[in-house]
Design a protein around this motif. Structure first.
Motif, PDB file in Angstrom:
ATOM      1  N   THR A  81      10.463  17.366 -26.552  1.00 29.31           N
ATOM      2  CA  THR A  81       9.677  16.829 -25.445  1.00 29.31           C
ATOM      3  C   THR A  81       8.749  17.847 -24.812  1.00 29.31           C
ATOM      4  O   THR A  81       7.753  17.461 -24.190  1.00 29.31           O
ATOM      5  N   GLY A 141      14.676  11.499 -25.672  1.00 27.97           N
ATOM      6  CA  GLY A 141      14.226  12.826 -26.099  1.00 27.97           C
ATOM      7  C   GLY A 141      14.736  13.925 -25.203  1.00 27.97           C
ATOM      8  O   GLY A 141      15.137  15.001 -25.663  1.00 27.97           O
ATOM      9  N   GLU A 142      14.756  13.661 -23.896  1.00 29.06           N
ATOM     10  CA  GLU A 142      15.273  14.659 -22.958  1.00 29.06           C
ATOM     11  C   GLU A 142      16.769  14.868 -23.150  1.00 29.06           C
ATOM     12  O   GLU A 142      17.279  15.988 -23.003  1.00 29.06           O
ATOM     13  N   CYS A 186       8.934  11.404 -18.551  1.00 32.73           N
ATOM     14  CA  CYS A 186       9.500  11.315 -19.898  1.00 32.73           C
ATOM     15  C   CYS A 186       8.371  11.053 -20.875  1.00 32.73           C
ATOM     16  O   CYS A 186       7.446  10.296 -20.575  1.00 32.73           O
ATOM     17  N   VAL A 187       8.457  11.670 -22.035  1.00 32.58           N
ATOM     18  CA  VAL A 187       7.336  11.616 -22.968  1.00 32.58           C
ATOM     19  C   VAL A 187       7.353  10.322 -23.775  1.00 32.58           C
ATOM     20  O   VAL A 187       8.415   9.827 -24.147  1.00 32.58           O
TER      21      VAL A 187
END
Length: 380
Positions: free
Chosen positions: A347, A312-313, A286-287
């Motif tokens: 992302t 974000g995902e 995950c960013v």
């Protein structure tokens, strides 16, 4: 924590390259399948994951991203809004089949963000596949999920076949640990990930153990870890067990580095472990917030907090489905739309391979400092 979330505050997210590019009258040109079409009205997308129970934070983080995507879409399509239907699984695979049937029976639901966890995905996805209802998971990382031939399965992040080796690499190359110990929680996610780490660490592993979800006394595991002389511990599992485990290890005087993965990247881990969480390392595909600053700004404006794990995902997964709705896709035509989707998200580039896996995969390390998860950069 859930009570502090402000889910109904509308905001503009004009700076983001999000959702379908709507024009007046409902005509759109949406990414992925190309072309223009009249958007169908009175449609729904579903959010499938834990919204209550011990793992609720992870589901709420995703739901926040989904709601932000809906805000943006509905602002552009005020005369043809999409609504969200929540399917609260509590992260429990035994509840997943009934919830899947509920979603399938609601013909207005044209796609699902989720299921959020690997165990519930394994339990629910066969029914979604049979019904032809697209699922885009923002967080379920067990690699085997993509090997079932499900035509409706898509994943907007890297799986544990990437995260596991990245965690092992971090343990070997960054921590330079010589005597790692590995523990899993026997779940579909935790054991699957820990087994990959075991394989990549190979003969360096000085000990293994298995615990159970909802376990609270880890004294037997603590004794094994200490007697092994381990200088690092990888834990495959979730935050509710990781917090008391690391606390009991520290109380017993263990000085090694605690390493876990995305299932532990939950503020409840830090809150419940207290000072024992300091210095823990968590990997995640995950960013960090600085990768998507416009999204982070919009998220903070809506929720008064920074984006968290898989927010974000969740946004990206919802946006793909909303783009499909804007392009006039229904439940049956959504599958081909998602298959051919190729558009920049918040992302990553959102594009899938033949098995529904993301074509753009990165894994990041985070460290616990000052009561927060702080990005330590991409593990390359």
């Amino acid at each position: 924590m859930r009570s502090t979330l402000k889910l109904a505050v509308p905001i503009a997210v004009a700076a983001l390259a999000l959702g379908a590019c709507g024009t007046k009258g409902g005509e759109t040109s949406a990414g992925g399948a190309g072309g223009s079409a009249k958007a169908a009205c009175d449609q729904k997308i579903g959010m499938f994951g834990a919204l209550t129970g011990p793992n609720a934070n992870l589901g709420i983080y995703i739901q926040n991203g989904v709601n932000l995507a809906l805000d943006d879409y509905n602002k552009k399509h005020a005369d043809c809004k999409v609504t969200l239907e929540n399917y609260d699984s509590q992260g429990d695979p035994t509840q997943a089949p009934a919830l899947a049937k509920k979603a399938i029976d609601d013909k207005k639901v044209v796609g699902i963000v989720g299921p959020a966890f690997s165990g519930e995905s394994k339990a629910a996805d066969p029914a979604f596949n049979e019904a032809g209802l697209v699922t885009i998971t923002p967080s379920a990382t067990n690699p085997k999920l993509a090997d079932n031939g499900w035509k409706t399965f898509f994943r907007v992040l890297g799986n544990d076949a990437t995260q596991g080796p990245a965690a092992a690499k971090y343990i070997k190359d960054t921590l330079k640990a010589n005597k790692p110990f590995v523990i899993d929680d026997a779940s579909e996610y935790g054991k699957g990930l820990a087994d990959i780490v075991r394989q990549d660490l190979g003969s360096a592993v000085v000990g293994n153990d298995t615990v159970q979800q909802k376990q609270t006394d880890f004294s037997a595991s603590v004794t094994k870890v200490k007697s092994s002389g381990a200088d690092a511990l990888f834990y495959g599992g979730y935050a509710p067990e990781a917090a008391p485990l690391v606390k009991q290890l520290r109380d017993a005087g263990w000085k090694g580095t605690f390493v876990a993965a995305d299932g532990v990247k939950d503020q409840s881990f830090i809150d419940n472990a207290g000072p024992a969480a300091d210095g823990a390392i968590v990997t995640c595909p995950c960013v960090p917030a600085d990768i998507a600053p416009d999204f982070a700004k919009a998220y903070k404006a809506k929720y008064n907090q920074d984006p968290n794990t898989y927010s974000g995902e969740g946004y990206d997964a919802a946006t793909i489905l909303l783009d499909g709705i804007a392009a006039g896709k229904d439940r049956s035509s959504m599958i081909d739309f998602v298959k051919s989707y190729d558009k920049k998200g918040v992302t990553k580039q959102l594009k899938f391979d033949a098995k529904g896996e993301s074509s753009d995969i990165k894994v990041f390390a985070y460290t616990v400092q000052g009561g927060k998860f702080v990005s330590a950069g991409e593990i390359k």
